[in-house]
Write an enzyme that holds these catalytic residues in place. Structure first.
Site, PDB file in Angstrom:
ATOM      1  N   ASN A 235     159.919  17.408  95.206  1.00  0.00           N
ATOM      2  CA  ASN A 235     159.751  18.218  96.412  1.00  0.00           C
ATOM      3  C   ASN A 235     159.761  19.648  95.888  1.00  0.00           C
ATOM      4  OD1 ASN A 235     159.765  15.982  98.068  1.00  0.00           O
ATOM      5  ND2 ASN A 235     161.974  16.078  98.423  1.00  0.00           N
ATOM      6  N   GLU A 316     156.021  12.333 102.513  1.00  0.00           N
ATOM      7  CA  GLU A 316     157.217  12.923 103.121  1.00  0.00           C
ATOM      8  C   GLU A 316     157.056  14.433 103.343  1.00  0.00           C
ATOM      9  OE1 GLU A 316     160.444  11.619 100.566  1.00  0.00           O
ATOM     10  OE2 GLU A 316     160.561   9.732 101.685  1.00  0.00           O
ATOM     11  N   ASP A 390     161.841   1.906  98.251  1.00  0.00           N
ATOM     12  CA  ASP A 390     162.457   3.142  97.767  1.00  0.00           C
ATOM     13  C   ASP A 390     163.777   2.895  97.026  1.00  0.00           C
ATOM     14  OD1 ASP A 390     162.988   5.743  97.323  1.00  0.00           O
ATOM     15  OD2 ASP A 390     163.417   6.279  99.391  1.00  0.00           O
ATOM     16  N   GLU A 418     171.312   7.037  94.419  1.00  0.00           N
ATOM     17  CA  GLU A 418     171.143   7.395  95.833  1.00  0.00           C
ATOM     18  C   GLU A 418     171.469   6.230  96.752  1.00  0.00           C
ATOM     19  OE1 GLU A 418     167.169   8.689  96.744  1.00  0.00           O
ATOM     20  OE2 GLU A 418     167.503   8.638  98.899  1.00  0.00           O
TER      21      GLU A 418
HETATM   22  O1  GCW Z   1     164.331   8.153  97.792  1.00  0.00           O
HETATM   23  C1  GCW Z   1     163.686   9.124  98.514  1.00  0.00           C
HETATM   24  C2  GCW Z   1     164.689  10.213  98.615  1.00  0.00           C
HETATM   25  C3  GCW Z   1     164.100  11.601  98.687  1.00  0.00           C
HETATM   26  C4  GCW Z   1     163.086  11.735  97.559  1.00  0.00           C
HETATM   27  C5  GCW Z   1     162.010  10.689  97.739  1.00  0.00           C
HETATM   28  C6  GCW Z   1     160.992  10.692  96.622  1.00  0.00           C
HETATM   29  C7  GCW Z   1     162.521  13.636  96.237  1.00  0.00           C
HETATM   30  O2  GCW Z   1     165.508   9.977  99.733  1.00  0.00           O
HETATM   31  O3  GCW Z   1     165.155  12.506  98.564  1.00  0.00           O
HETATM   32  O4  GCW Z   1     162.558  13.038  97.484  1.00  0.00           O
HETATM   33  O5  GCW Z   1     162.567   9.416  97.729  1.00  0.00           O
HETATM   34  O6  GCW Z   1     161.111   9.874  95.732  1.00  0.00           O
HETATM   35  O7  GCW Z   1     160.083  11.494  96.629  1.00  0.00           O
END
Ligand code: GCW
Length: 726
Positions: A235, A316, A390, A418
């Site tokens: 990001n 996103e 994810d 995470e």
């Molecule tokens: O796992 C999700 C996360 C985001 C992350 C996104 C990604 C960097 O919650 O925080 O952003 O994936 O991989 O791009």
């Protein structure tokens, strides 16, 4: 009399002082804050000392160039730590036990050995016991200096893990060309999904101050063979591509160069607008293309060995080519054309899913990318997460593996936890990654495993400014395992764990065996208490801290837990067979058939692929509801057992690290219990079924669990939502 008592007082104080200082020395000798990682180099036991001294009496190796200097200094540091004294140096072996290191070009001694280094390639090495001038010696040889450094770490690892080193013949070369850590570090010092303090990059004091930690970071990476680091968050901020920040990045590149570590930056697709003054970032616009070419030229002027860009586009909320009606290939190819003249690459992420798409999120990356196979510039690598959603505690392999035979793919895994308990839960991720690497895509017949398809591995780093780097000692094992698997995806995760334990703590089998066993069961424990039987994405909103199976509503359906669990009074699970989203159709026919049929779907992915009634009977005869409760509870029990194991091992570990691990295991147990109780409370409110006999009901009401709110949970910079409990 007075003089006498004064003397006595003096002597008394001397004794006290001596005692205090000897205690201080003892304490500092023991003090282990985890900073040294697996490169601890503590003295070997007497039984090994003599043996190892016989193979490390002399260092014979060139000191031309920073990489060979790094190799020499690592050998000197390690051998003086392990064996009590650094060996002498000389131009040729003068006695038995020399370590001769270098390339045929840097060392005439090595050139004269006429070693066949063909299989070592550019980064590999040979470590072999030889005889030179009638003296026994160990040669660490490679075609390039970086291979020598990697070989040095390999040799040292043998000593650190107490392997015999008298008769060595080890040839090793990396199976994957790209072995990269992805830091999700922001320029303001925060780390997205980071649980180890602030960013390790101190942008404020760079480029003038080069913290010793940067060198130690590079040493740790090189010890594993990691050869790339993306410094900034996907990001991305366009500012990282401005001259001010490029100069800071260049200072890090200067430190890393000796260790074979190339830096990469995330590139914000809209940078031409934000920092370039253009009106558009359309990849087909000539001015935009020229801007990126000039930017690449500028970067390579400052950082000649720059690796390239990592891009998250149209995902996103990030900008991307689709904002201009262009494809991912148009965007990626534009950047590749700018980098290719300098040898750089684009790692373009396939982690995309769109707000407008009603389709199952698990299917969207495939839908967008599979048709683009063959349309990418040859400096583009498509980077895929291990699974289609994810980084969940368990996912099936991503269906794009095998579906893009004409495009080089990089497997992206998340080292930072995470979705697996942040830094406090002990979860060794080696088995999870091994599971993905082992997965058979069947795309070119049986045996087309993910490990055979990929060209690289990227790991989302768990590194921060914490003294112990990763937020906890056991999280260091995940950095370690990532690096080892990226070098050799055929390695077994239990063997990696054992090495790490030996290097990080102790070689005593009474310690090594129970700790490795604890690590090997730890990821499955997390699956059990968080998302058993194929459930996924049941974490609290935004922060992903703690359970939230009830999470619903909000900006988009696929950011809620109910989207994934689909639980109601009748049953639970996501039907991804032909009667549901038909995500199974994205796999090769034999895999699709396996996941479609209830009988052949692995039980640990059951609810990923199937929606089933609560009273569905598993092959064991147990109902789905009862089995879910058993899994949640088993997860908590496993953590309790891990705590017990650790409690019995205090005498093998220094007090500092022992205490932190013990305290974190206690936190993990509480949070595992919380996960179990909250999940059971929620699902029971739908199933209305009693708990199986012998299983305790959740101590609090569902409303209580739903009301818990943690606005400052770590890892989610900028999102401190007061509505976090909703
Ligand atoms: O796992 C999700 C996360 C985001 C992350 C996104 C990604 C960097 O919650 O925080 O952003 O994936 O991989 O791009």
């Amino acid at each position: 009399m007075r003089t006498h008592s004064k003397q006595r007082l003096f002597v008394y104080w001397l004794i006290v002082l001596a005692l205090l200082s000897s205690q201080a020395i003892a304490r500092s000798a023991q003090a282990e804050d985890g900073y040294d990682l697996w490169l601890r180099y503590r003295p070997v036991e007497a039984a090994w000392l003599h043996r190892y001294q016989n193979v490390a009496s002399e260092l014979v190796g060139g000191a031309d160039g920073s990489t060979l200097l790094a190799a020499r200094s690592e050998l000197a540091r390690a051998l003086s730590g392990l064996l009590g004294a650094a060996p002498r140096s000389g131009p040729r072996p003068t006695r038995d036990g020399a370590i001769v290191f270098g390339t045929p070009t840097s060392s005439t001694v090595i050139a004269a050995l006429h070693l066949d280094l063909h299989a070592a390639g550019r980064e590999g090495y040979l470590v072999r016991s030889v005889t030179i001038d009638r003296h026994r010696a160990t040669v660490i040889a490679a075609n390039e200096d970086i291979g020598v450094l990697y070989g040095v770490y390999r040799f040292l690892r043998l000593l650190q893990t107490r392997e015999p080193v008298e008769h060595l013949d080890v040839m090793s070369a990396p199976q994957l060309q790209y072995r990269v850590l992805d830091h999700w570090d922001n320029l303001d010092g925060t780390v997205e999904r980071g649980y180890a303090g602030a960013s390790i990059w101190d942008w404020q004091t760079l480029p003038d101050y080069l913290a010793p930690r940067y060198t130690d970071y590079a040493r740790a990476c090189a010890s594993l063979g990691i050869n790339g680091a993306v410094l900034t968050n996907v990001n991305a901020s366009a500012l990282s591509l401005t001259p001010r920040y490029l100069n800071k990045a260049a200072a890090l590149a200067n430190v890393f160069r000796a260790y074979g570590l190339h830096i990469y930056l995330s590139a914000r697709f809209s940078a031409p607008i934000e920092i370039g003054g253009l009106k558009t970032a359309d990849p087909l616009d000539p001015a935009v293309r020229a801007w990126w070419r000039a930017k690449a030229d500028e970067i390579y002027h400052i950082i000649p060995d720059f690796g390239g860009f990592l891009v998250k586009a149209n995902s996103e909320g990030q900008p991307g080519p689709q904002d201009y009606g262009r494809s991912h290939a148009d965007g990626a190819n534009m950047l590749a054309e700018a980098l290719a003249p300098h040898g750089g690459i684009v790692m373009w992420r396939a982690f995309v899913y769109s707000q407008e798409q009603p389709a199952d999120r698990a299917t969207q990356a495939y839908t967008e990318f599979a048709p683009l196979d063959g349309k990418f510039h040859d400096h583009v690598f498509i980077q895929l997460k291990n699974g289609p959603i994810d980084f969940q505690p368990r996912e099936p392999f991503h269906p794009l593996f095998g579906a893009m035979p004409h495009t080089p793919l990089i497997l992206e895994v998340q080292i930072t936890k995470e979705y697996l308990g942040f830094a406090t839960h002990l979860a060794y991720l080696g088995p999870m990654w091994e599971e993905t690497l082992d997965a058979d895509t069947y795309t070119r017949g049986p045996g087309t495993t993910v490990r055979k398809i990929i060209s690289g591995m990227a790991g989302v780093a768990n590194i921060g400014a914490d003294r112990n780097w990763c937020g906890s000692v056991f999280d260091q094992a995940n950095w370690y395992a990532f690096g080892r698997l990226a070098w050799d995806p055929d390695l077994k995760s239990d063997a990696i764990a054992e090495q790490w334990v030996r290097m990080t703590f102790s070689n005593d089998p009474a310690f090594v065996h129970p700790v490795v066993a604890m690590m090997m069961g730890s990821r499955e424990a997390v699956v059990d208490y968080m998302t058993p039987l194929g459930l996924h994405h049941q974490m609290a909103r935004d922060s992903h801290y703690g359970p939230g199976p009830w999470v619903s509503g909000g900006p988009r359906a696929d950011w809620t837990s109910v989207y994934y669990n689909r639980a109601d009074a009748q049953g639970i699970g996501f039907d991804r067979t032909a009667s549901g989203s038909n995500a199974v159709a994205q796999y090769a026919p034999s895999v699709a058939a396996r996941f479609s049929s209830l009988g052949s779907t692995p039980e640990n992915l059951l609810l990923w692929f199937h929606h089933l009634p609560w009273d569905y009977r598993l092959p064991s005869g147990v109902t789905l509801w009862d089995e879910l409760v058993r899994h949640y509870s088993r997860g908590v029990d496993t953590v309790a057992a891990m705590r017990k194991t650790w409690a019995g091992l205090a005498s093998y570990v220094d007090a500092e690290r022992y205490t932190q691990v013990a305290a974190f295991l206690a936190i993990q147990q509480q949070e595992a219990q919380w996960w179990r109780d909250a999940s059971i409370a929620y699902f029971q409110s739908l199933s209305h079924l009693p708990l199986p006999k012998g299983y305790a009901p959740p101590p609090y009401s569902l409303q209580y669990y739903e009301s818990l709110c943690f606005p400052y949970a770590p890892g989610n910079p900028g999102v401190h939502s007061p509505t976090c409990g909703q």
